[in-house]
Design an enzyme around this catalytic site. Sequence first.
Site: not given
Length: 363
Positions: A15, A74, A93, A95, A117, A270
């Site tokens: 992506r 990511k 993202y 996490h 997120e 995740d």
Amino acid sequence: MEIGVPKETKDQEFRVGLSPSSVRVLRENGHDVFVQSEAGTGAGFTDEDYSMAGAEIVSTQDAVWNRELVVKVKEPLVSEYKFLQKGQLLFTYLHLAADRKLTEHLIDCGICAIAYETVEQPGANKLPLLTPMSIIAGRLAVQFGARFLERQQGGKGVLLGGVPGVKPGKVVILGGGVVGTEAARIAVGMGAAVQILDVSVERLSYLETLFGSRVELLYSNSAHIEAAVKEADLLIGAVLVLGRKAPILVSRELVKQMHSGSVIVDVAVDQGGCVETLHPTSHTNPVYIDEGVVHYGVPNMPGAVPWTATQALNNSTLPYVVQLANLGIKALDVNPALAKGLNVQNGRLVHPAVQEVFPDLVS
Ligand SMILES: NC(=O)c1ccc[n+]([C@@H]2O[C@H](COP(=O)([O-])OP(=O)(O)OC[C@H]3O[C@@H](n4cnc5c(N)ncnc54)[C@H](O)[C@@H]3O)[C@@H](O)[C@H]2O)c1
């Protein structure tokens, strides 16, 4: 503003943070966009597509990271830590609850890190930037689960839909949020027997309006989890407690009681995963066997379908990217949903849920 779009470095992650059409919108808003060469190739976008949209193609990581705003997919990997800069805006993202090392580095380097997120809107669609990837991951969970149930892939050789005269496979889904609902939608479509367990009675009621009696809906407690998991051909972990590590709902003892060749797809990996025996895997080596059960724990599942996932992600992130580019950090003052995405700022860990996970990192 100058915006950098790096090529993702995580294993098999194809992506890309901005699609060519998103670049065009940012150019229309007067911004300069620098895209690393081949950043979009895996998602089906060529450097020429980006150039036509008005981006400048740069060949080095340095050139793409050295910008006021960096838009990624990511979290930065260790090899990318050296590019993060004080005062820079990072939108991706993250996490962090599952990644102490990255949290420490973001604090130390003085960057302003906004996590997709945890961008949070009031109302039904609470996590607008997690939702599109959750839809995709939920749908893929059944697609992958069905594949790894095949004998040649290590599974017990069950066809989820069964055939007339042979009962269908049993799919048990822990958590009936976005991932769980989409997984159930596909599992029902395949003809499987489906159970969803959730702690929210309100959510279970909603799921009843959606699936009627086609899906068995159970309150999530240890007794119900134990009974359901033991009989599951495919177990899907889909729980989320916002910003926190996922609760362990399935112990090693319980995994031992599952039938040999059953499959666990823990989408919540995740956030640390909700199955004791599960550890993160990758698209290159997606599964391993423990206690006779096939375990799948890829933390970036939508990376398997980058053409769909990049466009779905951009449809949701672009309004926020435009606002960040137009207003810089002041965008957080005018957009409370975006402000909720702020995890680390000026050397301080600021997101309340991540603070709870790492209290010693709060200053
Ligand atoms: N691996 C990947 O590629 C990938 C992609 C997208 C999302 N995810 C992850 O999937 C997880 C689920 O995301 P989502 O968007 O569906 O979240 P969501 O908030 O929509 O749903 C989570 C659900 O879990 C339920 N829940 C909480 N505690 C529970 C418990 N003890 N037992 C049963 N249910 C419980 C909640 O009530 C809620 O309905 C998250 O961890 C998310 O980060 C992973």
